[in-house]
Design a protein around this motif. Structure first.
Motif, PDB file in Angstrom:
ATOM      1  N   ILE A 297      -1.825 -51.604 -28.812  1.00  0.00           N
ATOM      2  CA  ILE A 297      -1.678 -50.543 -27.822  1.00  0.00           C
ATOM      3  C   ILE A 297      -1.937 -49.173 -28.442  1.00  0.00           C
ATOM      4  CG2 ILE A 297      -0.047 -49.386 -26.276  1.00  0.00           C
ATOM      5  CD1 ILE A 297       1.362 -52.157 -26.014  1.00  0.00           C
ATOM      6  N   ALA A 298      -1.369 -48.906 -29.608  1.00  0.00           N
ATOM      7  CA  ALA A 298      -1.512 -47.601 -30.240  1.00  0.00           C
ATOM      8  C   ALA A 298      -1.365 -47.754 -31.748  1.00  0.00           C
ATOM      9  CB  ALA A 298      -0.476 -46.616 -29.693  1.00  0.00           C
ATOM     10  N   GLU A 310      -1.647 -43.013 -31.710  1.00  0.00           N
ATOM     11  CA  GLU A 310      -2.826 -42.760 -30.881  1.00  0.00           C
ATOM     12  C   GLU A 310      -3.139 -44.010 -30.058  1.00  0.00           C
ATOM     13  OE1 GLU A 310      -5.663 -40.378 -29.339  1.00  0.00           O
ATOM     14  OE2 GLU A 310      -4.532 -39.738 -31.115  1.00  0.00           O
ATOM     15  N   PRO A 311      -3.120 -43.924 -28.711  1.00  0.00           N
ATOM     16  CA  PRO A 311      -3.478 -45.104 -27.908  1.00  0.00           C
ATOM     17  C   PRO A 311      -4.907 -45.557 -28.195  1.00  0.00           C
ATOM     18  CG  PRO A 311      -2.391 -43.453 -26.545  1.00  0.00           C
ATOM     19  CD  PRO A 311      -2.689 -42.793 -27.870  1.00  0.00           C
ATOM     20  N   MET A 315      -6.462 -48.456 -23.256  1.00  0.00           N
ATOM     21  CA  MET A 315      -5.052 -48.467 -22.884  1.00  0.00           C
ATOM     22  C   MET A 315      -4.730 -47.207 -22.068  1.00  0.00           C
ATOM     23  SD  MET A 315      -3.102 -50.987 -23.651  1.00  0.00           S
ATOM     24  CE  MET A 315      -3.945 -52.536 -23.912  1.00  0.00           C
ATOM     25  N   GLU A 316      -3.907 -47.380 -21.038  1.00  0.00           N
ATOM     26  CA  GLU A 316      -3.510 -46.259 -20.188  1.00  0.00           C
ATOM     27  C   GLU A 316      -1.986 -46.187 -20.146  1.00  0.00           C
ATOM     28  OE1 GLU A 316      -5.428 -46.175 -16.352  1.00  0.00           O
ATOM     29  OE2 GLU A 316      -7.120 -47.359 -17.099  1.00  0.00           O
ATOM     30  N   PRO A 317      -1.375 -45.733 -21.239  1.00  0.00           N
ATOM     31  CA  PRO A 317       0.090 -45.668 -21.238  1.00  0.00           C
ATOM     32  C   PRO A 317       0.612 -44.569 -20.323  1.00  0.00           C
ATOM     33  CG  PRO A 317      -0.791 -44.675 -23.236  1.00  0.00           C
ATOM     34  CD  PRO A 317      -1.962 -45.246 -22.500  1.00  0.00           C
ATOM     35  N   LEU A 326       2.188 -49.818 -18.898  1.00  0.00           N
ATOM     36  CA  LEU A 326       0.767 -49.981 -19.203  1.00  0.00           C
ATOM     37  C   LEU A 326       0.061 -50.551 -17.990  1.00  0.00           C
ATOM     38  CD1 LEU A 326       1.240 -51.667 -22.680  1.00  0.00           C
ATOM     39  CD2 LEU A 326       0.431 -49.334 -22.304  1.00  0.00           C
ATOM     40  N   LEU A 355       5.630 -39.445 -24.097  1.00  0.00           N
ATOM     41  CA  LEU A 355       4.183 -39.250 -24.043  1.00  0.00           C
ATOM     42  C   LEU A 355       3.890 -37.770 -24.192  1.00  0.00           C
ATOM     43  CD1 LEU A 355       1.728 -41.168 -23.581  1.00  0.00           C
ATOM     44  CD2 LEU A 355       1.750 -40.424 -21.198  1.00  0.00           C
ATOM     45  N   ARG A 361      -0.774 -38.803 -27.062  1.00  0.00           N
ATOM     46  CA  ARG A 361      -0.154 -39.731 -28.005  1.00  0.00           C
ATOM     47  C   ARG A 361       1.205 -40.193 -27.496  1.00  0.00           C
ATOM     48  NH1 ARG A 361      -1.513 -37.017 -33.922  1.00  0.00           N
ATOM     49  NH2 ARG A 361      -3.792 -37.333 -33.813  1.00  0.00           N
ATOM     50  N   VAL A 362       1.617 -41.357 -27.987  1.00  0.00           N
ATOM     51  CA  VAL A 362       2.851 -41.968 -27.533  1.00  0.00           C
ATOM     52  C   VAL A 362       3.796 -42.165 -28.721  1.00  0.00           C
ATOM     53  CG1 VAL A 362       1.920 -44.315 -27.756  1.00  0.00           C
ATOM     54  CG2 VAL A 362       3.834 -43.901 -26.214  1.00  0.00           C
TER      55      VAL A 362
END
Length: 466
Positions: A297-298, A310-311, A315-317, A326, A355, A361-362
């Protein structure tokens, strides 16, 4: 039901020059040799009755047999159910009852006792793997090519299925991650190949990207370092934090000029481990966040972005109510989807996260179920656990909430629970302190190397130690 086109195996995983080194499993194997082995295993599986839509459970240790038979199942148009070879016969039996594969592919020594009288036929050219037909087995009802069981660190594992398109998407995402191993490089894989990091990030990505996959003969610090030093190509080690702890425990590691980084995933790093590892080896300890349901995912492969990751591409967190979501168009779970895990195209990770609206970034903060209420006051169990692991002499810890109280299980501290409680009381408010504290020589882990988080399992380990 439209099954996956088996040509994806040749197109995505087996293409490349015949003489290109692709595996090192005690001896070098090039692509030409691997293709011949896979073709021979495919003929054996076809003769045993596995065809398009067929289902086979694999119970195999890391080996050439595991790799060739897995690729051969896919080349037959079949669905592979991946079982860790370290599972007990009872656990294998539960998985077989739940998933109903038509065959069990394993070694003669790993055939479960209750299946010992069933006929068996060779499943590869060396005869080291046998196919055991299973009573009541069914063909695949879906187009998924692989079924994996979640780690089970918090309870009974879930059955998670992925298509060939899912795997290709993840491989393309890895290709866009700067610094992830590629052609001309080596990957020393410590993670199990029947779980998502070892399977896709290790085995499949090495085949796809043209890297050489190396399996150490022993998962000890010396065995791992010997595997790194075997050749002078740029080398990346992939594992879980437990493996980084093993290597960081070496106070006098050898000079390894071709070791470029280690990447870990599966759990949060204990405070100080990243810095200690880099001090020992002079390379970054990178981290990845992912799930069996989605794969990677990241990432933070440089080890400098903590806690931000960093995703990866695709991926669309998003974060709602403090939980990471997600976008996943279809449920990854076999059977009726649990709406608390997946609904309306969103996967609810049950992980607490933030986020960054500017960078995208997550930051993952731990499980959402780590937030508990004690006397009306909120306690983050992840905070308690991280504070514990930062104490001098603590190697690892698990903190959980059970029967209305906080419990802590600690390994590596010789002073005993009372002294630990005193040290913790200097750093945390009284309402955050565990009511029960157990100190053990080592904490139980899942087959993937994750710490067990089942209260029953941890209590049993503490009782056995006492």
């Amino acid at each position: 039901m439209a099954f996956s086109d088996p040509s994806w195996v040749d197109r995505v995983l087996l293409s490349g020059p015949d003489d290109e080194a692709c595996l090192d499993l005690g001896r070098p194997v090039n692509r030409g040799e691997l293709r011949l082995s896979v073709a021979a295993a495919q003929r054996a599986l076809t003769a045993a009755g596995l065809g398009e839509g067929g289902t086979a459970a694999l119970r195999l240790a890391p080996s050439p047999g595991l790799i060739t038979v897995l690729l051969a199942v896919w080349r037959c148009g079949g669905q592979a159910v991946l079982l860790d070879h370290r599972l007990t016969d009872a656990e294998v039996g539960r998985a077989v009852t739940m998933l109903r594969p038509r065959f069990l592919l394993t070694t003669p020594a790993l055939v479960p006792t209750d299946l010992a009288e069933l006929p068996r036929t060779p499943a590869d050219e060396d005869g080291g793997v046998v196919a055991v037909p299973l009573p009541g087995g069914r063909p695949s009802a879906t187009g998924h090519v692989v079924v994996q069981l979640s780690s089970g660190s918090t309870g009974r594992p879930k059955a998670i299925a992925r298509t060939a398109a899912d795997l290709e998407r993840e491989l393309r995402a890895y290709a866009m991650v700067s610094g992830f191993p590629g052609r001309g490089e080596r990957v020393v894989l410590l993670s199990s190949m029947v779980h998502v990091l070892g399977l896709v990030g290790g085995l499949l990505n090495a085949l796809y990207a043209g890297a050489e996959l190396v399996l150490p003969s022993r998962l000890t610090p010396l065995g791992i370092l010997d595997a790194v030093a075997r050749r002078d190509a740029p080398t990346t080690v992939i594992g879980v934090p437990f493996h980084a702890e093993l290597l960081a425990g070496r106070t006098d590691p050898p000079k390894l000029p071709h070791l470029r980084r280690m990447i870990v995933a599966g759990e949060m790093l204990r405070p100080g481990l990243r810095e200690l590892f880099t001090q020992r080896y002079g390379i970054p300890l990178g981290t990845m966040y992912g799930m069996t349901e989605t794969g990677v995912i990241a990432t933070d492969l440089t080890g400098t972005g903590h806690p931000w990751l960093e995703p990866v591409h695709g991926m669309e967190p998003s974060v709602a109510g403090g939980e990471l979501h997600l976008r996943v168009p279809e449920s990854p779970y076999l059977g009726d989807p649990d709406p608390t895990r997946w609904s309306e195209g969103l996967l609810h990770t049950r992980d607490a996260a933030s986020l960054d609206p500017v960078t995208g970034r997550v930051a993952v903060h731990g499980r959402r179920d780590s937030q508990v209420s004690i006397g009306g006051l909120k306690v983050d169990l992840t905070e308690v656990e991280q504070t514990l692991t930062a104490l001098p002499g603590v190697d690892e810890a698990v903190v959980l909430f059970a029967d209305g109280a906080i419990e802590a299980y600690v390994a590596g501290h010789a002073a005993g629970p009372e002294r630990l409680r005193e040290l913790l009381a200097e750093r945390l408010a009284g309402y955050k302190l565990p009511r029960r504290m157990s100190v053990l020589p080592a904490l139980p882990r899942t087959t993937t190397g994750k710490l067990q988080r089942s209260a029953d399992t941890l209590r049993a380990a503490a009782d056995a130690h006492r």
